[in-house]
Write a protein that holds these residues in place. Structure first.
Motif, PDB file in Angstrom:
ATOM      1  N   LEU A 158       5.277  -9.527  25.617  1.00  0.00           N
ATOM      2  CA  LEU A 158       5.448 -10.920  26.049  1.00  0.00           C
ATOM      3  C   LEU A 158       4.211 -11.476  26.736  1.00  0.00           C
ATOM      4  N   ALA A 159       3.343 -10.588  27.249  1.00  0.00           N
ATOM      5  CA  ALA A 159       2.173 -11.063  27.986  1.00  0.00           C
ATOM      6  C   ALA A 159       1.266 -11.926  27.113  1.00  0.00           C
ATOM      7  N   GLY A 160       1.171 -11.605  25.831  1.00  0.00           N
ATOM      8  CA  GLY A 160       0.292 -12.378  24.957  1.00  0.00           C
ATOM      9  C   GLY A 160       1.019 -13.313  24.014  1.00  0.00           C
ATOM     10  N   THR A 161       2.278 -13.579  24.307  1.00  0.00           N
ATOM     11  CA  THR A 161       3.087 -14.425  23.426  1.00  0.00           C
ATOM     12  C   THR A 161       3.140 -15.842  23.978  1.00  0.00           C
ATOM     13  N   ARG A 162       2.798 -16.818  23.150  1.00  0.00           N
ATOM     14  CA  ARG A 162       2.695 -18.215  23.592  1.00  0.00           C
ATOM     15  C   ARG A 162       3.772 -19.083  22.950  1.00  0.00           C
ATOM     16  N   GLU A 163       4.096 -20.167  23.609  1.00  0.00           N
ATOM     17  CA  GLU A 163       4.858 -21.234  22.971  1.00  0.00           C
ATOM     18  C   GLU A 163       3.961 -21.910  21.933  1.00  0.00           C
ATOM     19  N   TYR A 164       4.574 -22.534  20.944  1.00  0.00           N
ATOM     20  CA  TYR A 164       3.777 -23.148  19.871  1.00  0.00           C
ATOM     21  C   TYR A 164       2.707 -24.095  20.425  1.00  0.00           C
ATOM     22  N   ALA A 165       3.088 -24.895  21.411  1.00  0.00           N
ATOM     23  CA  ALA A 165       2.159 -25.902  21.923  1.00  0.00           C
ATOM     24  C   ALA A 165       0.935 -25.290  22.591  1.00  0.00           C
ATOM     25  N   ASP A 166       1.027 -24.009  22.944  1.00  0.00           N
ATOM     26  CA  ASP A 166      -0.076 -23.346  23.636  1.00  0.00           C
ATOM     27  C   ASP A 166      -0.934 -22.476  22.726  1.00  0.00           C
ATOM     28  N   VAL A 167      -0.604 -22.433  21.443  1.00  0.00           N
ATOM     29  CA  VAL A 167      -1.389 -21.637  20.504  1.00  0.00           C
ATOM     30  C   VAL A 167      -2.649 -22.411  20.130  1.00  0.00           C
ATOM     31  N   PRO A 168      -3.851 -21.828  20.298  1.00  0.00           N
ATOM     32  CA  PRO A 168      -5.074 -22.558  19.945  1.00  0.00           C
ATOM     33  C   PRO A 168      -5.201 -22.708  18.426  1.00  0.00           C
ATOM     34  N   PRO A 169      -5.936 -23.711  17.987  1.00  0.00           N
ATOM     35  CA  PRO A 169      -6.131 -23.894  16.546  1.00  0.00           C
ATOM     36  C   PRO A 169      -6.747 -22.657  15.904  1.00  0.00           C
ATOM     37  N   LEU A 170      -6.305 -22.343  14.693  1.00  0.00           N
ATOM     38  CA  LEU A 170      -6.843 -21.199  13.966  1.00  0.00           C
ATOM     39  C   LEU A 170      -8.183 -21.562  13.338  1.00  0.00           C
ATOM     40  N   PRO A 171      -9.062 -20.578  13.140  1.00  0.00           N
ATOM     41  CA  PRO A 171     -10.374 -20.875  12.550  1.00  0.00           C
ATOM     42  C   PRO A 171     -10.275 -21.502  11.174  1.00  0.00           C
ATOM     43  N   ALA A 172      -9.273 -21.099  10.416  1.00  0.00           N
ATOM     44  CA  ALA A 172      -9.060 -21.679   9.088  1.00  0.00           C
ATOM     45  C   ALA A 172      -7.558 -21.757   8.846  1.00  0.00           C
ATOM     46  N   PRO A 173      -7.096 -22.767   8.128  1.00  0.00           N
ATOM     47  CA  PRO A 173      -5.650 -22.894   7.892  1.00  0.00           C
ATOM     48  C   PRO A 173      -5.101 -21.663   7.175  1.00  0.00           C
ATOM     49  N   ALA A 174      -4.033 -21.077   7.721  1.00  0.00           N
ATOM     50  CA  ALA A 174      -3.459 -19.881   7.131  1.00  0.00           C
ATOM     51  C   ALA A 174      -2.802 -20.160   5.787  1.00  0.00           C
ATOM     52  N   TRP A 175      -2.462 -21.429   5.554  1.00  0.00           N
ATOM     53  CA  TRP A 175      -1.803 -21.771   4.297  1.00  0.00           C
ATOM     54  C   TRP A 175      -2.780 -21.989   3.156  1.00  0.00           C
ATOM     55  N   LEU A 176      -4.067 -22.075   3.471  1.00  0.00           N
ATOM     56  CA  LEU A 176      -5.051 -22.464   2.455  1.00  0.00           C
ATOM     57  C   LEU A 176      -5.102 -21.521   1.244  1.00  0.00           C
ATOM     58  N   PRO A 177      -5.088 -20.183   1.442  1.00  0.00           N
ATOM     59  CA  PRO A 177      -5.142 -19.311   0.252  1.00  0.00           C
ATOM     60  C   PRO A 177      -3.959 -19.496  -0.687  1.00  0.00           C
ATOM     61  N   TYR A 178      -2.821 -19.900  -0.146  1.00  0.00           N
ATOM     62  CA  TYR A 178      -1.642 -20.058  -0.981  1.00  0.00           C
ATOM     63  C   TYR A 178      -1.735 -21.336  -1.813  1.00  0.00           C
ATOM     64  N   THR A 179      -2.148 -22.410  -1.181  1.00  0.00           N
ATOM     65  CA  THR A 179      -2.269 -23.664  -1.925  1.00  0.00           C
ATOM     66  C   THR A 179      -3.407 -23.599  -2.926  1.00  0.00           C
ATOM     67  N   ALA A 180      -4.425 -22.749  -2.636  1.00  0.00           N
ATOM     68  CA  ALA A 180      -5.550 -22.635  -3.551  1.00  0.00           C
ATOM     69  C   ALA A 180      -5.117 -22.078  -4.899  1.00  0.00           C
ATOM     70  N   ARG A 181      -4.064 -21.303  -4.925  1.00  0.00           N
ATOM     71  CA  ARG A 181      -3.567 -20.771  -6.191  1.00  0.00           C
ATOM     72  C   ARG A 181      -3.148 -21.902  -7.133  1.00  0.00           C
ATOM     73  N   TRP A 182      -2.638 -22.958  -6.550  1.00  0.00           N
ATOM     74  CA  TRP A 182      -2.158 -24.079  -7.345  1.00  0.00           C
ATOM     75  C   TRP A 182      -3.311 -25.023  -7.707  1.00  0.00           C
ATOM     76  N   THR A 183      -4.165 -25.306  -6.728  1.00  0.00           N
ATOM     77  CA  THR A 183      -5.236 -26.275  -6.991  1.00  0.00           C
ATOM     78  C   THR A 183      -6.299 -25.712  -7.914  1.00  0.00           C
ATOM     79  N   SER A 184      -6.427 -24.392  -8.003  1.00  0.00           N
ATOM     80  CA  SER A 184      -7.426 -23.783  -8.884  1.00  0.00           C
ATOM     81  C   SER A 184      -6.859 -23.376 -10.235  1.00  0.00           C
ATOM     82  N   SER A 185      -5.618 -23.745 -10.483  1.00  0.00           N
ATOM     83  CA  SER A 185      -4.986 -23.335 -11.742  1.00  0.00           C
ATOM     84  C   SER A 185      -5.361 -24.222 -12.916  1.00  0.00           C
ATOM     85  N   GLY A 186      -6.149 -25.261 -12.645  1.00  0.00           N
ATOM     86  CA  GLY A 186      -6.586 -26.125 -13.735  1.00  0.00           C
ATOM     87  C   GLY A 186      -5.644 -27.250 -14.052  1.00  0.00           C
ATOM     88  N   ARG A 187      -4.603 -27.419 -13.247  1.00  0.00           N
ATOM     89  CA  ARG A 187      -3.656 -28.496 -13.510  1.00  0.00           C
ATOM     90  C   ARG A 187      -4.103 -29.771 -12.830  1.00  0.00           C
TER      91      ARG A 187
END
Length: 335
Positions: free
Chosen positions: A306-335
């Motif tokens: 619990l010492a390192g567990t934060r509420e959502y509002a206290d989580v700092p921004p991530l260096p890169a969006p964690a969802w990006l690799p997943y959406t890239a599968r769709w955007t790079s599919s040539g559609r």
């Protein structure tokens, strides 16, 4: 590591089940190294005892394969129906007294358990149990309470407080209260139980379950109760939240199959962890493996996550969006 003044050999406890319904079953758990053993639940209802006649079990793989009792494998979920110990109270007290005598020199307390039916009756049974056991567990989180008329599952604050207070007034030993996971705010239920006199709180009971067999029926032919390794994060959520917000010893349950799972419960704030399905699958050897796997854990580890567990509002921004690799599968599919 003690829980509400109850000293136990270690934090790996065996929860109430058909495995702890006889003296032989309880002593086998003690001899396998359990820190404590919770005997099979009883209550005042003959119907709850008769329900044992329809007890049934199905193990379900992650891929949906249904396996019969005795053929479950690590990683399977368990869907079952269950009943309460089919024994008169006087005979059950004699069994518990013998089990307590067996466990005491090994540092393994044996607890009595009540699955709630009528609170006044639970108080009478609790008083009797307290004459032979060092602590009593009151289960008001049984998932079968949604289907079986002989037991109750309480999910409202007032109902929890009233039931716990009634039993607390009759029981002169530590009272542990096991709560359900099906509530909008389980921490509020834990707070109500604590305020009404619970010495410790168990989080959380198993979930209602249902599985069609796709042949025009349902596995077990009924609704049931469900537990699986996938329940672990759900149980840990409420343990962690309760540890943060309340001053009450916690007992974790529902989802622990391995020593690593037990350690995660402890890191989330539990002082002990009840296991059952691991023993259905692996027998006494599984219990020894769990106990060996948590050897050396000290008080400082409890709640350490619990010492390192934060509420959502206290989580700092991530260096890169964690969802990006997943959406890239769709955007790079040539559609």
């Amino acid at each position: 590591m003690d829980v509400a003044g109850l000293a136990a050999a270690n934090p790996v406890w065996v929860g109430s089940s058909e495995l702890t319904m006889t003296l032989d079953g309880i002593t086998a758990c003690v001899d396998a190294g359990a820190g404590a053993v919770v005997a099979k639940s009883v209550n005042e209802s003959a119907a709850a005892r008769r329900q044992l006649d329809i007890a049934d079990y199905a193990f379900v793989s992650a891929g949906g394969e249904v396996r019969a009792p005795g053929s479950g494998r690590p990683g399977d979920g368990l869907l079952n129906r269950s009943g309460l110990a089919r024994v008169g109270l006087d005979d059950w007290l004699a069994t518990l007294a013998a089990a307590v005598a067996h466990g005491a020199p090994r540092g393994c307390p044996v607890l009595g358990s009540i699955t709630l039916g009528d609170p006044a009756a639970a108080a009478r049974i609790g008083r009797a149990l307290a004459s032979v056991v060092p602590a009593v567990e009151l289960n008001i989180g049984a998932p079968h309470g949604r289907e079986a008329r002989a037991v109750r599952q309480l999910t409202e604050v007032d109902g929890v407080a009233d039931a716990v207070r009634t039993v607390r007034n009759a029981v002169g030993v530590p009272l542990f209260v096991k709560l359900p996971g099906q509530a909008s705010d389980v921490v509020a239920l834990a707070r109500a139980a604590r305020s009404a006199g619970a010495d410790a709180v168990g989080l959380v009971g198993r979930y209602p379950g249902f599985l069609p067999d796709l042949d025009g029926g349902a596995v077990l032919g009924s609704w049931g109760a469900w537990s699986s390794p996938g329940c672990l994060p759900m149980s840990l959520y409420w343990v962690g939240k309760a540890f943060q917000r309340l001053d009450v010893p916690l007992i974790g349950t529902n989802g622990a199959r391995t020593a690593k799972d037990v350690l995660r419960f402890l890191a989330a704030g539990a002082r002990a962890v009840e296991v059952v399905t691991a023993l259905w699958l692996g027998g006494p050897a599984a219990l020894r493996e769990l106990v060996d796997g948590v050897a050396g854990v000290d008080e400082g580890f409890v709640g350490s996550a619990l010492a390192g567990t934060r509420e959502y509002a206290d989580v700092p921004p991530l260096p890169a969006p964690a969802w990006l690799p997943y959406t890239a599968r769709w955007t790079s599919s040539g559609r």
